[in-house]
Design a protein around this motif. Sequence first.
Motif, mmCIF file in Angstrom:
data_model
loop_
_atom_site.group_PDB
_atom_site.id
_atom_site.type_symbol
_atom_site.label_atom_id
_atom_site.label_comp_id
_atom_site.label_asym_id
_atom_site.label_seq_id
_atom_site.Cartn_x
_atom_site.Cartn_y
_atom_site.Cartn_z
ATOM 1 N N UNK A 130 -76.084 -47.864 -60.474
ATOM 2 C CA UNK A 130 -75.700 -46.569 -59.905
ATOM 3 C C UNK A 130 -75.484 -45.526 -60.995
ATOM 4 N N UNK A 131 -74.516 -45.716 -61.859
ATOM 5 C CA UNK A 131 -74.213 -44.718 -62.883
ATOM 6 C C UNK A 131 -73.345 -45.325 -63.967
ATOM 7 N N UNK A 132 -73.394 -44.707 -65.135
ATOM 8 C CA UNK A 132 -72.510 -45.103 -66.225
ATOM 9 C C UNK A 132 -72.180 -43.875 -67.070
ATOM 10 N N UNK A 133 -71.202 -43.999 -67.909
ATOM 11 C CA UNK A 133 -70.748 -42.909 -68.761
ATOM 12 C C UNK A 133 -71.241 -43.164 -70.178
ATOM 13 N N UNK A 134 -71.745 -42.096 -70.829
ATOM 14 C CA UNK A 134 -72.239 -42.217 -72.201
ATOM 15 C C UNK A 134 -71.712 -41.055 -73.034
ATOM 16 N N UNK A 135 -71.693 -41.246 -74.334
ATOM 17 C CA UNK A 135 -71.236 -40.226 -75.267
ATOM 18 C C UNK A 135 -72.437 -39.648 -76.007
ATOM 19 N N UNK A 189 -60.407 -60.853 -60.364
ATOM 20 C CA UNK A 189 -61.195 -60.698 -61.584
ATOM 21 C C UNK A 189 -62.642 -61.099 -61.349
ATOM 22 N N UNK A 190 -62.849 -62.241 -60.700
ATOM 23 C CA UNK A 190 -64.206 -62.733 -60.473
ATOM 24 C C UNK A 190 -64.958 -61.929 -59.415
ATOM 25 N N UNK A 191 -64.268 -61.111 -58.658
ATOM 26 C CA UNK A 191 -64.932 -60.188 -57.740
ATOM 27 C C UNK A 191 -65.170 -58.850 -58.435
ATOM 28 N N UNK A 192 -64.194 -58.358 -59.173
ATOM 29 C CA UNK A 192 -64.280 -57.028 -59.781
ATOM 30 C C UNK A 192 -65.314 -56.952 -60.897
ATOM 31 N N UNK A 193 -65.446 -57.975 -61.701
ATOM 32 C CA UNK A 193 -66.375 -57.933 -62.834
ATOM 33 C C UNK A 193 -67.824 -57.817 -62.368
ATOM 34 N N UNK A 194 -68.319 -58.654 -61.461
ATOM 35 C CA UNK A 194 -69.712 -58.483 -61.016
ATOM 36 C C UNK A 194 -69.959 -57.151 -60.301
ATOM 37 N N UNK A 195 -68.983 -56.695 -59.530
ATOM 38 C CA UNK A 195 -69.135 -55.412 -58.842
ATOM 39 C C UNK A 195 -69.232 -54.280 -59.862
ATOM 40 N N UNK A 196 -68.388 -54.301 -60.880
ATOM 41 C CA UNK A 196 -68.399 -53.271 -61.914
ATOM 42 C C UNK A 196 -69.693 -53.301 -62.709
ATOM 43 N N UNK A 197 -70.139 -54.465 -63.104
ATOM 44 C CA UNK A 197 -71.380 -54.582 -63.876
ATOM 45 C C UNK A 197 -72.566 -54.094 -63.045
ATOM 46 N N UNK A 198 -72.620 -54.457 -61.781
ATOM 47 C CA UNK A 198 -73.699 -54.005 -60.909
ATOM 48 C C UNK A 198 -73.667 -52.494 -60.747
ATOM 49 N N UNK A 199 -72.485 -51.927 -60.565
ATOM 50 C CA UNK A 199 -72.364 -50.466 -60.429
ATOM 51 C C UNK A 199 -72.852 -49.765 -61.688
ATOM 52 N N UNK A 200 -72.414 -50.226 -62.850
ATOM 53 C CA UNK A 200 -72.803 -49.587 -64.106
ATOM 54 C C UNK A 200 -74.297 -49.750 -64.381
ATOM 55 N N UNK A 201 -74.892 -50.827 -63.913
ATOM 56 C CA UNK A 201 -76.316 -51.067 -64.144
ATOM 57 C C UNK A 201 -77.198 -50.334 -63.142
#
Length: 85
Positions: free
Chosen positions: A33-38, A19-31
């Motif tokens: 590289x790319x994110x999904x929007x509606x 969890x403590x590895x996945x959350x920072x990696x996910x936040x960094x990726x979304x900030x």
Amino acid sequence: MAQAQGFGRRYIKAFFKGFFVAVPVTVTFLDRVACVARVEGASMQPSLNPGGRQASDVVLLNHWSIRNYDVQRGDIVSLVPFELR
């Protein structure tokens, strides 16, 4: 019983490590590289949400292209308001 408690602790410890590895990696990726929007409403018609449908379109916002100034004619650019305080 003691062995089951040891397995449970190991499982919880592994979960929190992941969890403590996945959350920072996910936040960094979304900030960075790319994110999904509606996209909802008529503001982007007819390119997105054509025909006045009530459904919304989902788009991928590519942050990487903007950082490299790789914007070309015909690209849709999304801006986020910036507030000075």
